[in-house]
Design a protein around this motif. Sequence first.
Motif, PDB file in Angstrom:
ATOM      1  N   ALA A 173     -44.851 -26.134 -16.002  1.00 52.02           N
ATOM      2  CA  ALA A 173     -45.612 -26.976 -15.084  1.00 52.02           C
ATOM      3  C   ALA A 173     -46.998 -26.410 -14.844  1.00 52.02           C
ATOM      4  N   ARG A 174     -47.093 -25.074 -14.786  1.00 49.92           N
ATOM      5  CA  ARG A 174     -48.394 -24.470 -14.518  1.00 49.92           C
ATOM      6  C   ARG A 174     -49.304 -24.532 -15.740  1.00 49.92           C
ATOM      7  N   VAL A 175     -48.704 -24.292 -16.911  1.00 51.88           N
ATOM      8  CA  VAL A 175     -49.494 -24.341 -18.137  1.00 51.88           C
ATOM      9  C   VAL A 175     -50.044 -25.747 -18.350  1.00 51.88           C
ATOM     10  N   LEU A 176     -49.216 -26.742 -18.073  1.00 49.41           N
ATOM     11  CA  LEU A 176     -49.626 -28.129 -18.295  1.00 49.41           C
ATOM     12  C   LEU A 176     -50.422 -28.690 -17.124  1.00 49.41           C
ATOM     13  N   HIS A 177     -50.694 -27.830 -16.118  1.00 51.43           N
ATOM     14  CA  HIS A 177     -51.461 -28.245 -14.931  1.00 51.43           C
ATOM     15  C   HIS A 177     -50.844 -29.440 -14.227  1.00 51.43           C
ATOM     16  N   LEU A 178     -49.529 -29.423 -14.096  1.00 51.62           N
ATOM     17  CA  LEU A 178     -48.867 -30.530 -13.410  1.00 51.62           C
ATOM     18  C   LEU A 178     -48.840 -30.305 -11.906  1.00 51.62           C
ATOM     19  N   VAL A 179     -49.074 -29.032 -11.460  1.00 50.51           N
ATOM     20  CA  VAL A 179     -49.043 -28.762 -10.024  1.00 50.51           C
ATOM     21  C   VAL A 179     -50.467 -28.514  -9.526  1.00 50.51           C
TER      22      VAL A 179
END
Lengths: 465, 265
Positions: free
Chosen positions: A459-465
């Motif tokens: 989630a962090r790598v994909l900037h979902l948060v």
Amino acid sequence: MNPGAGVENLLKEAQAITGGQPEVIRDNIVKSIYDASAQLAGATVSYTWGERVDRDRQIDNILTSPLWGFPIMFAVLAVVFWVTISGANYPSAFLSTQLFWLQDRLNELFWALHAPEWLRGVLVMGAYRSLAWVVSVMLPPMAIFFPLFTLLEDAGYLPRVAFNLDRCFKKAGAHGKQALTMCMGFGCNAAGVIACRIIDSPRERLIATLTNNFVPCNGRFPTIIALAGLFAAGSVSVSLGGLLATFCVASLVVFGVAVTLAVSWFLSRTILKGTPSSFTLELPPYRKPQVGQVLVRSILDRTIFVLGRAAVLAAPAGGLVWLMANITLGHSTVLAVAAGYLDPLARLMGLDGFILLAFILGLPANEIVLPILLMSYLAGGAMVEAGSLAELRNLLVVQHGWTWLTGLCTVIFALCHWPCGTTLFTIQREQKNWRWTLLAAVIPAAVGMLICMTVTALARVLHLV
Amino acid sequence: MGLTRQSTGRSAVREIFNVAEAGHELVIALAGNPNTGKSTVFNALTGLRQHTGNWPGKTVLRAEGSFRYAGRKYNLIDLPGTYSLYAASSEEEVARDFLCFGNPDATVVVADGTCLERNLNLALQVMEITGKVILCVNLIDEARRKKMHINVRQLSLALGVPVVPTAARGGEGLPELLETIREVALGLVTPQPILVRYPAPVEEAVARLEPKVREITGKRLNARWVALRLLEGDVGLVQAIRRYCEEGCEHQTLQLTPAGTEVTV
């Protein structure tokens, strides 16, 4: 004369006769007996009116068909959760209003008596408040979910579930009866572990024991349902939110079953090697459930029992947490210090230190994880009256910065972490080997941490948060 | 080291199974598939005179009860509910061992009348071990409700054993069952059970092995049945024969005292 040794010699002779292929003989024998039975029954049993008899068979053909079996299972699961989630909201809000009104009166009483402030804190703000939480958050879903589940059991649907899952368990190198011990785990993991006795092979019994914790039990269901309701329902409109929450909980249970299968598969190929043994599973006839009896039984046996256990543990735990949140070490409280230690690890898993601490303090019983968490959020600083789900949402999201990721990881970790104290004690008693007991705690915890860390990192790598 | 009747015979084995043999008491085994109302039959026949415990050395529940009928005392042993006697589970092993080595005076196989075909498998297997078999076709009321008709006379003729239809829940057929048990246990009626015939290669192998088995086990065990199990490579049975028939039986008895405590219901 020595009959044992004599027969043993004959066994060797028999092997010579069959040319080392006793299975062929066995198959021949079994087939002959089946044929004889069929012939005898065919000759002596007649039907005056044949159609009605096979209605059960027809239903079975649909419910256990390779095509429809799994979708129907998922749909039934979803309906049960939908009824639970949408039905639990209103009584939940009502109960919390009443119980927190009583809390105010108790506070007034303590002030009127000029009781010391710490005593009021431990008893009212600690013990009573977590008790009120357990009752208002856990009672409504339990009172709806258990009767529904028991109704399914009574109608004869659960053996069909076991039948459907049998194929999967065979492929995972485990015993088909594990599906039944898993269903038992929905009620209580300790009961599920005891139910593993029905599996004769020690290897397969161990697999079933070690993986039983991956189905959410009584104690964890309300936590999962409350959090799912909170995040799914809060994000969209009310009517759609209920459906979304339902879908989340049902998916999570399916996810738990998938993890059970994966871990079973892994175990049966590493430390517990072997081939699965076969067994006979009888599908009992469908019956009209005895609704009255089911209601009484599930409310008395399960709901009250679980609630009682939760209450007995929640009150002292609440008091303890209040103390931890109000005794200071240097500049911060004991609770904050402990949570601070855990925080770096917890952040990696998408949680925060308080959540992880709540899971650790919740070891005696999973029911008290959520109350402990709320206590530790509430007891320290601002005295928020956390009543209904909306207020709970406000507390978590606005005041403590929960995101959808925090909610998801908390729910996943609730599903996959160490079993409660009772379950561990039961495993020790059943297996009589502390290594297996330790493994039963380590495996789910490791799986849970791994999944949470992966989800968080993604989630962090994909900037979902 | 001599094999006296006392140390190897019926009484020694019954001692292992913890069945009281007080002279003229008759021992009746109750076998059947699960969910056939076997326990209902058991309760209906014995009433409150029951003991429960564990089978020696096993975690399988064992129930024993007694009743008096026509001046004789009968001891009824409720075997665990099983689908077969292949000893694939500890329940099946217990049931097989008792039928094979416990030498009951009669064995009642309780069958579910609504799915007779499935239940006959077990009955045929029991009939291979012991001749003194009675088939109790239970749940006959349910079968009637499902519009099924079972030709009991024809079934009895085809099987060669007495067949009694019952509805144990309502007490239907129980007097007939009691009378049949008496007749078979006292030897007034000798059932002539049909034996399942196997394909030629199996039968030929049995023919070669059976006389040799009879030489060793004598009349104590059914030679044809033992020969069939040997052909299947049943190592467990060989171990069981060692356990129950070999000298040093008395020694074993001590080790096999029941694990559970006896509870009077």
